[in-house]
Scaffold this active site. Sequence first.
Site, PDB file in Angstrom:
ATOM      1  CD  GLN A  42      -4.947 -35.862 -12.930  1.00  0.00           C
ATOM      2  OE1 GLN A  42      -4.029 -35.154 -12.507  1.00  0.00           O
ATOM      3  NE2 GLN A  42      -6.161 -35.367 -13.146  1.00  0.00           N
ATOM      4  CG  HIS A  45      -4.365 -31.610  -9.964  1.00  0.00           C
ATOM      5  ND1 HIS A  45      -5.010 -30.441  -9.643  1.00  0.00           N
ATOM      6  CD2 HIS A  45      -5.033 -32.120 -11.029  1.00  0.00           C
ATOM      7  CE1 HIS A  45      -6.026 -30.260 -10.476  1.00  0.00           C
ATOM      8  NE2 HIS A  45      -6.054 -31.281 -11.334  1.00  0.00           N
ATOM      9  CD  GLU A  84      -2.848 -19.506 -14.652  1.00  0.00           C
ATOM     10  OE1 GLU A  84      -3.803 -19.053 -13.996  1.00  0.00           O
ATOM     11  OE2 GLU A  84      -1.706 -19.654 -14.162  1.00  0.00           O
ATOM     12  CE1 TYR A 108       3.714 -16.789 -12.353  1.00  0.00           C
ATOM     13  CE2 TYR A 108       4.691 -17.881 -10.452  1.00  0.00           C
ATOM     14  CZ  TYR A 108       4.818 -17.156 -11.616  1.00  0.00           C
ATOM     15  OH  TYR A 108       6.073 -16.765 -12.044  1.00  0.00           O
ATOM     16  CE1 TYR A 110     -12.798 -28.899 -14.450  1.00  0.00           C
ATOM     17  CE2 TYR A 110     -11.815 -29.482 -12.336  1.00  0.00           C
ATOM     18  CZ  TYR A 110     -11.691 -29.250 -13.693  1.00  0.00           C
ATOM     19  OH  TYR A 110     -10.466 -29.353 -14.296  1.00  0.00           O
TER      20      TYR A 110
END
Length: 393
Positions: free
Chosen positions: A103, A175, A268, A278, A289
């Site tokens: 990513q 991430h 979200e 949060y 997963y």
Amino acid sequence: MHTLSKTPAKNRIALATALSLPALALASCANAETGDTTSASAGEPELTITEMGEFDRPWAIEFIPGTDTLAITEKAGTLKLMKTSTGETLTVSGVPDVAYGGQGGFGDVAFLPSEAEREDGRTIYLSWAEMGESSTRGAVVGRGTLVCNEEADACAINDLNIIWRQAPKVSGRGHYSHRISFSPDEQYMFIASGDRQKQTPAQDLTNTLGTIVRLNLDGTVADGNPFADRDGVTPQIWSYGHRNILGMDWDAEGRLWDVEHGPAGGDELNLVTREANYGWPTRSYGENYNGDPIPDHSDDDGFTKPAITWTPVIAPGDMIFYIGDMFADWQGDAMIAGLSSQALIRVEIDGDTATEAARYGFDNRLRSIEQGPDGAIWVAEDGEGGRILKITP
């Protein structure tokens, strides 16, 4: 902290008058209306789609304020500018080396709206993944000056300096988040810092993983951050308990919202508030997963609850609040680009409550979204050969 240097007159260009991008020096893009329309939720009008060109894994798109020129980051490490009236593009020099893979790679691009009339180059903010020691990686944000020559057939980033680093650098390639957003008054820069797939650091205030940080525009810690007076705490943090934030924007009331990926389920949309936690990874409306459960939020768990969640996931890639006139009925709505959902998702906001109002299906994953100067909506598809699409009624 670096002070932006004055650009010599011979190298200046009035960027606000639109970056002429002469055809002789440029590679032409498609810019042909396809006549295609999207599939839509019941009762929603169809949208007309115009292809504007193909790019190599585009990650972020952003209009240079005061122009019709779109900046596009390509994940492997290229920044391109496209004059949207013609579809012609050029490649910007002076970009950083990026840690490309998974990513990771080139991330966000951002400009200051207050510089719409600036004629001697623009302040440009970029995010990317950076290598560290022992095969570790982390997100960074840099600031420089975008300068084009008088003919606008060549543009470069000068004096690019890193002003923020995600900490600590860790193993893995996921991430990063690294979205950039400025407060409406342009006093502060907010940066999304993902949990880097490490989960538990998102509940640890000694690092910036799984947080949103609030900084001055030069990357220094902003006054008034909620944890700055605590010993042993990272003073940059504004909110925490986040997982992987891939979109942030401000509503008409000047409130910051984000969209973030849940694990298996539980994507979200959050109203981001000072000092809020949060809940990730202690609470989530998804599960791990491997099938291991994660407790759902409860009224007494002490965590800030999302405004809306999605299971099955939409896999949000980016978001904006729509403020234009072209889609007058959508003013004030959140528009979310969906990856696995391959959809443009419209969410209505009423106070602190959010409701999905419509979903438009596309042929491919949508990575990024932006509003054009005329109120059209622009999206970038994900992956190799990702198209830039202009959306009109």
